[in-house]
Design a protein around this motif. Structure first.
Motif, short mmCIF file in Angstrom:
data_model
loop_
_atom_site.label_atom_id
_atom_site.label_comp_id
_atom_site.label_asym_id
_atom_site.label_seq_id
_atom_site.Cartn_x
_atom_site.Cartn_y
_atom_site.Cartn_z
N ARG A 1 32.33 36.88 42.00
CA ARG A 1 32.95 35.97 42.95
C ARG A 1 34.06 35.14 42.29
N GLY A 2 34.12 35.20 40.99
CA GLY A 2 35.22 34.52 40.29
C GLY A 2 36.58 35.09 40.68
N CYS A 3 36.57 36.30 41.25
CA CYS A 3 37.83 36.95 41.68
C CYS A 3 38.02 36.86 43.18
N LYS A 4 37.25 36.01 43.85
CA LYS A 4 37.26 36.01 45.31
C LYS A 4 38.62 35.67 45.91
N ASP A 5 39.42 34.93 45.21
CA ASP A 5 40.72 34.52 45.75
C ASP A 5 41.84 35.51 45.45
N THR A 6 41.56 36.53 44.64
CA THR A 6 42.63 37.47 44.24
C THR A 6 42.29 38.93 44.50
N LEU A 7 41.01 39.31 44.40
CA LEU A 7 40.65 40.71 44.45
C LEU A 7 40.93 41.31 45.84
N LYS A 8 41.76 42.37 45.85
CA LYS A 8 42.12 43.03 47.11
C LYS A 8 41.54 44.45 47.21
N THR A 9 41.33 45.10 46.06
CA THR A 9 40.80 46.47 46.07
C THR A 9 39.61 46.55 45.12
N LEU A 10 38.49 47.00 45.64
CA LEU A 10 37.28 47.21 44.83
C LEU A 10 36.78 48.62 45.11
N ASP A 11 36.87 49.47 44.08
CA ASP A 11 36.47 50.88 44.23
C ASP A 11 35.16 51.09 43.47
#
Length: 788
Positions: free
Chosen positions: A606-616
């Motif tokens: 969740r530390g990437c919640k503001d930036t992560l757009k693609t999770l494969d």
């Protein structure tokens, strides 16, 4: 003509008859502006006329009868429509004045040149293109006027023979004379023409000190000229073909002008023995000069100005200079040029201009480099640059597509361009490398991995143009011996490194030196983790790919790569996502982890919640959607196919930016298999519809491949007001649909529903049921449906 006059009235007739009467008495006929179209027939030789003026009429033809007036001394036919004059005019031998202004003459009638007693001739405002040389026969001529003839561009030299001439008028803006003062000064014009005329006999012409700005065009008409002086003028350029027109020239003096070059055809004068061009800015001696017969000729130029031939040649004397020029000129025909042992410090620029050259040998000189302009010799098949001091070969040699023989032995080639390894593999390999260097200058991408054999090397001048370095498929030992001859400042533009399929299990030593890299792709190698030295040296890295390696874990030092926005660890052996990714790589936008053995996704992602757009996470070992995914509110792409996920929470619809979703092709609990089979967009639409229905009252389930209405819809019983089921293979509606007491509208366009459940009658708020073909319904019966 009498009818023409009569048509103008009695007064015109009287004027005409009075003119004839006066002519009979005085010998002077003056009938002007009477609209005559024909010569007056009444006039006969018996009248012994001395003066005839028929100006401003429309006469188109002078009959033979008029040529019998041999007593005429003055004839004026101005402003008529005469295209020519009869040959019989030669009988008017007493004529002193002939005025033919304002007619349609395109050339001077030959009969006029026979009027040797003529003193005044006016030909203004005609269409003359030239004056014939026979004008010189008018030896008594004192005045000649030819202005108003726009096509007349040149005065004949023969005018110089008119010794009695006192006045000459012409258009200064159309008649070309080499000096402005010639247009206004009669004496100067005549002096110039007389000088040209005399040169035809003496074959010597001196036009020095005349303030000329260009060489007179008349000069090349004296084809037998042997001596020509144009010294101390303001001439900036000589015609390129002048020597072809003056092939017998022996001496050419162009001292103190503004010349920057001698005419290209200068060698056409094979007998040339002297050329003086001091006081000019001549930088180039044409190669054709080498074809003169006397190689001991006198050639005077300012040595500090001469660039062609090069100083090493020119300062060795006239014999060496002309010999060099002769080689160049012969090479134009033979295609072969040998300049071995000429003590040259660089390949002369004029050699690069020999586009037809096929064989060039410049062995045993002092070259330290070859010019890129050598690519102009596009037909070269053989190039010998052996035994020089070359540090590198220019990549532009790749343009020499016909080159089959290159000898660069005996050169240091310290810049390793090409490297000894490339040279050892042959010319095709070298040219392939050079072609990639040239492409790099255009695109910034340099692909050299496939060319590596024993070692790779890049010189400083090459590296500065590289923004993306690709060494794919290079063997490990070649990368281990990779050589850079560039400083850190020179490689600061290099942003991307592609090092795929190189069988690497450790990072080559040169990589950490590229501190400005922002993207590194190490796919398809044998790394077991993220290389420690990469993490410590490449702090500005934005993208890192270790796809298709043997990565089992990630070192803590990866936290140093805090600028990463893309991390690709797909097709490895990861059993879990390292905590360090969510804790420190908080700028990640793309995280690719497919084809591993991941079972759990840690909550600290969740530390990437503001930036992560693609999770494969495709093709891993997960059995449920990781709860942390519901907190990644910026997700656009979530890829879960190939896992054993059996349930998708409806709250996934809260991810409002989600556009792509892949899941296993099975029933996912709240999401029926029909929707799953319709694809990710349908799943997202389904989940978002259920999520939004609580607030909007609208549930849009159109185009979702539904055969049955999913029971999960019952969770929005109290809020649903509009239900859209269009474009589905739906065959019936469930009876529990009557529970939706707030329902107002149902849309069933393009479905297969034939029966409406009776429970719909319990919905008091229902006001509209939309179908595309009412006759399809069986229940209610058509008569009821027709009632609305």
């Amino acid at each position: 003509h009498l009818q023409d006059i009569a048509a103008r009235g009695l007064e015109a007739v009287m004027v005409y008859l009075r003119g004839l009467h006066i002519a009979m008495q005085t010998g002077k006929l003056d009938i002007c502006g009477q609209g005559l179209r024909f010569y007056p027939d009444e006039v006969t030789p018996d009248w012994e006329l001395t003066f005839m003026r028929l100006d401003r009429n429309m006469i188109r033809h002078v009959p033979r009868k008029a040529c019998l007036l041999t007593t005429l001394t003055e004839l004026s036919l101005r402003e008529n429509a005469l295209p020519d004059l009869p040959e019989t005019m030669t009988t008017l031998y007493r004529l002193k004045t002939l005025a033919l202004d304002g007619n349609q003459l395109q050339e001077l009638p030959t009969a006029v040149s026979a009027l040797t007693g003529l003193e005044r001739l006016t030909l203004t405002s005609n269409d003359l293109a030239r004056l014939p040389p026979s004008v010189s026969c008018l030896g008594a001529l004192k005045s000649l006027a030819v202005e108003g003839n726009p096509r007349l561009a040149q005065l004949p030299v023969e005018i110089a023979e008119l010794r009695a001439l006192e006045s000459l008028t012409f258009d200064s803006d159309t008649v070309f004379l080499p000096c402005p003062q010639f247009h206004t000064d009669f004496a100067t014009v005549m002096g110039y023409l007389q000088q040209l005329h005399a040169a035809r006999k003496s074959l010597r012409l001196d036009l020095s000190n005349r303030d000329l700005t260009s060489m007179p065009a008349d000069v090349v008409l004296i084809t037998g000229l042997t001596v020509l002086s144009l010294a101390r003028n303001g001439i900036a350029r000589l015609p390129d073909d002048m020597m072809e027109k003056l092939p017998k020239l022996v001496m050419l003096d162009v001292e103190s002008n503004h010349l920057v070059a001698l005419p290209e055809s200068i060698g056409a004068a094979r007998g040339l023995t002297c050329v003086c061009a001091l006081g000019n800015r001549v930088t180039r001696i044409p190669s054709s000069l080498g074809m003169v017969r006397d190689h001991g000729m006198l050639l005077e130029l300012d040595p500090d100005q001469v660039q062609v031939p090069p100083p090493e040649i020119y300062r060795r004397g006239i014999n060496v200079t002309l010999g060099y020029l002769k080689l160049l000129e012969q090479a134009r025909g033979t295609g072969a040029l040998s300049l071995n042992k000429q003590e040259l410090g660089a390949l002369p620029v004029e050699v690069c201009e020999l586009g037809s050259l096929t064989d060039l040998s410049v062995s045993s000189n002092r070259f330290t480099s070859l010019p890129a302009a050598l690519k102009r010799c596009s037909q070269l098949t053989r190039l010998n640059v052996s035994n020089n001091m070359l540090e590198a070969l220019p990549p532009e040699l790749a343009a020499l597509t016909d080159l089959t023989d290159l000898d660069c032995s005996g050169n240091p080639l310290t810049a390793s361009c090409p490297s000894p390894d490339m040279l050892a593999r042959g010319l095709p390999h070298v040219l392939a490398y050079f072609r990639r260097l040239l492409d790099c200058k255009q695109t910034g991408l340099l692909e050299v991995g496939a060319l590596a054999h024993e070692a790779l090397s890049l010189e400083a001048t090459t590296v500065t143009s590289v923004t993306s370095l690709c060494v794919d498929t290079a063997p490990p030992y070649a990368l281990a011996a990779f050589q850079f001859s560039a400083s850190p400042e020179q490689v600061e533009g290099m942003a991307e490194l592609l090092m795929r399929r190189c069988q690497l299990d450790q990072l080559p030593a040169f990589v950490p030196t590229l501190g400005t890299l922002t993207s590194v792709d190490l796919s398809h190698n044998s790394f077991r983790g993220v290389p420690l030295e990469l993490c410590m040296a490449l702090r500005e890295l934005r993208a890192l790919s270790l796809e298709h390696n043997m990565v089992t874990g990630v070192v803590a030092e990866v936290s140093m790569l805090s600028q990463l926005t893309l991390l690709n660890l797909g097709h490895n052996k990861l059993a879990s996502i390292p905590d360090v990714i969510g804790e420190t790589l908080t700028l990640l936008e793309t995280l690719l982890l497919p084809n591993n053995a991941i079972q759990v996704v840690p909550g600290n992602l969740r530390g990437c919640k503001d930036t992560l757009k693609t999770l494969d996470l495709e093709h891993n070992a997960m059995t449920m959607l990781p709860p942390v995914c519901l907190e990644l509110t910026r997700l656009v792409n979530l890829l879960l196919e190939g896992n054993k996920v059996s349930q998708l929470p409806l709250s996934l619809g809260k991810l409002i930016f989600l556009e792509q979703l892949t899941v296993p092709a099975t029933d996912l609990g709240n999401v029926p298999q029909d929707v799953v089979l319709a694809g990710g967009k349908a799943i997202i639409k389904y989940l978002c519809g259920l999520e939004d229905c609580e607030s909007s009252g609208l549930l849009d389930l159109s185009s979702m491949n539904l055969r049955l209405l999913p029971p999960a819809v019952r969770i929005v019983t109290s809020s649903l007001t509009i239900l859209k089921l269009d474009d589905n293979p739906l065959v019936r509606l469930p009876t529990w649909l009557g529970e939706f007491q707030a329902l107002q509208r149902i849309s069933l366009r393009n479905t297969k529903v034939q029966r409406l459940p009776a429970t719909l009658g319990a919905i008091s708020s229902l006001s509209e049921v939309v179908v595309d073909a009412s006759e399809r319904l069986v229940s209610p019966p058509p008569e009821v449906v027709a009632s609305g």
